[in-house]
Design a protein around this motif. Structure first.
Motif, PDB file in Angstrom:
ATOM      1  N   PRO A  30      37.998 -13.885 -17.132  1.00 49.58           N
ATOM      2  CA  PRO A  30      39.067 -15.226 -16.852  1.00 49.58           C
ATOM      3  C   PRO A  30      38.565 -16.512 -16.549  1.00 49.58           C
ATOM      4  O   PRO A  30      39.318 -17.619 -16.868  1.00 49.58           O
ATOM      5  CB  PRO A  30      39.963 -14.679 -16.127  1.00 49.58           C
ATOM      6  N   ASN A  31      37.491 -16.664 -15.716  1.00 48.43           N
ATOM      7  CA  ASN A  31      37.194 -17.801 -15.203  1.00 48.43           C
ATOM      8  C   ASN A  31      35.517 -18.232 -15.716  1.00 48.43           C
ATOM      9  O   ASN A  31      34.635 -17.401 -15.774  1.00 48.43           O
ATOM     10  CB  ASN A  31      36.833 -17.737 -13.766  1.00 48.43           C
ATOM     11  N   TRP A  32      35.731 -19.597 -16.065  1.00 48.25           N
ATOM     12  CA  TRP A  32      34.183 -20.011 -16.852  1.00 48.25           C
ATOM     13  C   TRP A  32      34.470 -21.645 -16.851  1.00 48.25           C
ATOM     14  O   TRP A  32      35.384 -22.203 -16.732  1.00 48.25           O
ATOM     15  CB  TRP A  32      34.106 -19.422 -18.330  1.00 48.25           C
ATOM     16  N   GLY A 101      34.142 -18.953 -10.439  1.00 54.85           N
ATOM     17  CA  GLY A 101      34.517 -18.022  -9.241  1.00 54.85           C
ATOM     18  C   GLY A 101      33.039 -17.783  -8.497  1.00 54.85           C
ATOM     19  O   GLY A 101      32.913 -16.850  -7.741  1.00 54.85           O
ATOM     20  N   PHE A 102      31.854 -18.671  -8.769  1.00 55.64           N
ATOM     21  CA  PHE A 102      30.693 -18.410  -8.004  1.00 55.64           C
ATOM     22  C   PHE A 102      30.720 -18.673  -6.494  1.00 55.64           C
ATOM     23  O   PHE A 102      31.373 -19.832  -6.457  1.00 55.64           O
ATOM     24  CB  PHE A 102      29.637 -19.346  -8.941  1.00 55.64           C
ATOM     25  N   THR A 144      21.085 -17.964 -11.046  1.00 55.55           N
ATOM     26  CA  THR A 144      21.221 -18.023  -9.486  1.00 55.55           C
ATOM     27  C   THR A 144      20.187 -18.413  -8.496  1.00 55.55           C
ATOM     28  O   THR A 144      19.903 -19.200  -7.700  1.00 55.55           O
ATOM     29  CB  THR A 144      21.825 -16.555  -9.147  1.00 55.55           C
ATOM     30  N   ASP A 145      18.986 -17.775  -8.666  1.00 58.45           N
ATOM     31  CA  ASP A 145      17.758 -17.997  -7.926  1.00 58.45           C
ATOM     32  C   ASP A 145      17.137 -19.397  -8.282  1.00 58.45           C
ATOM     33  O   ASP A 145      16.350 -19.697  -7.390  1.00 58.45           O
ATOM     34  CB  ASP A 145      16.725 -16.878  -8.245  1.00 58.45           C
ATOM     35  N   ALA A 146      17.560 -20.224  -9.110  1.00 55.42           N
ATOM     36  CA  ALA A 146      17.096 -21.426  -9.564  1.00 55.42           C
ATOM     37  C   ALA A 146      18.037 -22.570  -8.870  1.00 55.42           C
ATOM     38  O   ALA A 146      17.844 -23.735  -8.874  1.00 55.42           O
ATOM     39  CB  ALA A 146      16.689 -21.802 -10.736  1.00 55.42           C
ATOM     40  N   LEU A 197      29.383 -21.811 -18.392  1.00 54.44           N
ATOM     41  CA  LEU A 197      28.777 -21.095 -17.135  1.00 54.44           C
ATOM     42  C   LEU A 197      29.927 -20.277 -16.925  1.00 54.44           C
ATOM     43  O   LEU A 197      31.035 -20.054 -17.250  1.00 54.44           O
ATOM     44  CB  LEU A 197      28.765 -22.026 -15.944  1.00 54.44           C
ATOM     45  N   GLU A 198      29.615 -18.589 -16.268  1.00 47.64           N
ATOM     46  CA  GLU A 198      30.223 -17.847 -15.763  1.00 47.64           C
ATOM     47  C   GLU A 198      29.885 -17.237 -14.620  1.00 47.64           C
ATOM     48  O   GLU A 198      28.603 -17.230 -14.633  1.00 47.64           O
ATOM     49  CB  GLU A 198      30.631 -16.768 -16.514  1.00 47.64           C
TER      50      GLU A 198
END
Length: 618
Positions: A30-32, A101-102, A144-146, A197-198
């Motif tokens: 649902p979130n993007w 939602g990150f 994520t790691d970048a 993005l998600e």
């Protein structure tokens, strides 16, 4: 820069009711965040960007509107000349990350590309995320790691490479010459489908396939995770219809892939089982949800995804195409999926919906998307509105080990992407011997064509496969013929009955090509004329190089000619369907039923009447 959320019309998420903007409609979260909009852009005609580390500190001198190819007007660049290497950059904002939602520490952030033609490399904050080859297939990276936690924004850079002279690429109708000629069009290079993005937890679903079995009243669910579980992970899978639960199962996930057969009790009533079936007349969709419980004891939810499917079967037997085990006359139209302002990229999500609606309004029940893997958002509307689709590869133009490798990889990826769409009822890996021009007397080319058929059946045995649409079939479930004869009388004689069709298929076809290779028998396979008509009528401005396979002088003449060729096929007692060329005028090809702005060349009701005279009424 913008962000967006999947919008559903119920409090409970139902993928079948999404609004058509989500780029991956059969694996919905649902979130993007939508990354469409203005990016920085540069041509790299000297191919110096890698050596000069443009990915570290880009200072690009142009702006482009993503996701439109730089050749198109919609991109804001509108330069259709040769530029084999291009670069893009944009900043990802904190708001865009938040929209997914990150949150750092307990979520993973993923960057998705719908399609980049043809080869891409991607960096975030100077960190090389990876590369992808294949101009029509999706790809993604865990970024994520970048991420740079000390900065409010993150720098995204993309390098795209598309050699216009490389004819071993699956390129379809994209011209290798500077200007469009004959049946080929302006190129579509670089980013041409959504970028978004998600976020997910550490363990998440990467693939959800649904394969219905109508006679058994079951659906097979295949769920792939990003990694093999190291803890007690369970998958809860639910199937519903219009919000009413049909079945729920819960299984342990022991490996990356889990396959479960779900029984639908409502299908056990043989007098009522058709109520849940999907067809163009009744496009009933069933919703699916998958919940990943990372700690089964505490029921801690790691991931939730939503999808849908249609209970339907697509097979052939006794000279018929069978939908849900009943003979179904295929009334189809060839669709290039090309817009003058944006080329192979759709000008908007709404345009994809309108394309499907127009096809249905004209009286067709099917479309053959020609030389293009279509945007999944179009397939969503085909599923929702009830439109059969023949899915076809964009062809290569040469026969070589490199072309074989590229085609096989991209075809495999697209079948994996689109396998669960109920609208897709036929796979077409080759068209008119493109890339296998000497298949009639070259055993290597025949082996390659056969291998594509076998590969398709191995990946998906649930649909018919056409080995080489038009002629020179090696192992097709449907015998398709391309015939641009303009005389209705001649067409009528060619396809009048089974004997006439068998005489044509047993020899040289209308294009001067053998119809069947390798000593094949016609047997009980259905026969369809899958390209015909192509009547040119330029209802608006006439291009200097306008052409078709015959030419009308007025709207009335156009309708008369259309009526003649469609009427000839309607009188056949042997054909199982047809595909008319074509839906929309495309550049110099002025042989559409609609002009390039999607306005009809004659009254829509009149066109529909002529089109629906073949087969059952729409």
């Amino acid at each position: 820069m913008s962000s967006s959320h999947a919008r559903l019309d119920d409090e409970v998420l139902r993928a079948s009711r999404q609004d058509g903007t989500y780029p991956r409609p059969q694996l919905l979260r649902p979130n993007w965040a939508d990354l469409s909009g203005t990016w920085s852009f540069a041509f790299d005609d000297a191919n110096e960007g890698l050596a000069k580390h443009w990915f570290d500190a880009p200072a690009f001198d142009r702006e482009i509107v993503v996701p439109f190819p730089f050749e198109s007007e919609a991109s804001g660049i509108h330069d259709p000349s040769f530029h084999p290497v291009v670069w893009y950059s944009r900043e990802l904002t904190a708001d865009e990350l938040a929209a997914t939602g990150f949150s750092a520490g307990d979520r993973r952030l993923h960057l998705h590309f719908g399609a980049v033609d043809y080869r891409a490399q991607v960096w975030l904050n100077g960190v090389h995320l990876g590369a992808h080859e294949g101009g029509h297939t999706p790809f993604s990276f865990d970024v994520t790691d970048a991420l740079d936690s000390s900065s409010a924004t993150q720098l995204l850079v993309v390098r795209a490479e598309d050699d216009p002279l490389d004819v071993s690429q699956p390129r379809g109708k994209q011209d290798w010459r500077l200007e469009p000629h004959s049946i080929w069009y302006h190129r579509t290079s670089g980013i041409w489908q959504p970028v978004w993005l998600e976020s997910t937890a550490d363990t998440f679903v990467t693939l959800l396939h649904t394969t219905p079995n109508v006679p058994e009243g079951t659906v097979t669910l295949r769920v792939d995770l990003n990694r093999r579980p190291t803890t007690d992970v369970r998958l809860k899978m639910a199937v519903s219809c219009e919000g009413d639960e049909l079945a729920t199962v819960s299984v342990a996930a022991r490996d990356i892939g889990t396959t479960v057969v779900v029984h639908l009790p409502l299908q056990s009533n043989g007098q009522a089982y058709e109520e849940l079936l999907w067809s163009p007349e009744h496009p009933r969709l069933l919703d699916v949800s998958v919940t990943v419980l990372e700690d089964a004891a505490s029921a801690q939810v790691a991931d939730e995804v939503y999808s849908y499917f249609g209970m339907r079967s697509a097979t052939v037997a006794g000279g018929h195409f069978l939908l849900n085990d009943r003979p179904y006359y295929v009334r189809s139209v060839l669709n290039q999926g090309y817009w003058p302002e944006s080329h192979l990229a759709a000008p908007s999500a709404a345009a994809l919906k309108r394309e499907a609606e127009l096809i249905k309004e004209l009286g067709f029940n099917a479309t053959r998307v020609h030389q293009k893997f279509e945007d999944p958002r179009f397939l969503f509307w085909a599923d929702v509105l009830g439109l059969l689709v023949w899915a076809e590869t964009p062809g290569t133009f040469e026969f070589s080990p490199r072309a074989i490798t590229r085609m096989s990889a991209e075809w495999t990826a697209v079948i994996e992407r689109d396998l669960s769409h109920p609208s897709i009822v036929t796979w077409v890996p080759l068209n008119e011997s493109w890339g296998v021009q000497h298949i009639a007397h070259d055993s290597r080319m025949r082996a390659y064509a056969q291998s594509l058929v076998s590969l398709t059946r191995a990946l998906d045995p649930s649909r018919p496969v056409v080995s080489n649409d038009g002629w020179e079939h090696v192992d097709s479930d449907i015998l398709s013929i391309h015939d641009y004869e303009w005389s209705g009388e001649v067409l009528g004689d060619r396809y009048r009955d089974k004997d006439a069709c068998e005489a044509l298929l047993g020899g040289i076809g209308p294009a001067g090509r053998r119809m069947l290779l390798a000593g094949q028998e016609i047997g009980e396979r259905p026969v369809m004329v899958t390209e015909f008509g192509g009547i040119s009528y330029a209802s608006k401005q006439v291009p200097d190089d306008a052409w078709g396979y015959s030419t009308a002088t007025s709207s009335d003449d156009f309708v008369d000619r259309l009526d003649a060729v469609l009427g000839a096929l309607a009188e056949s007692s042997a054909l199982a369907g047809f595909c008319y060329t074509q839906l929309v005028d495309t550049l110099q090809e002025t042989n559409g039923l609609l002009a390039d702005d999607r306005t009809p060349k004659a009254d829509m009701a009149t066109l529909r009447r002529v089109i629906t005279r073949s087969g059952p009424a729409a």
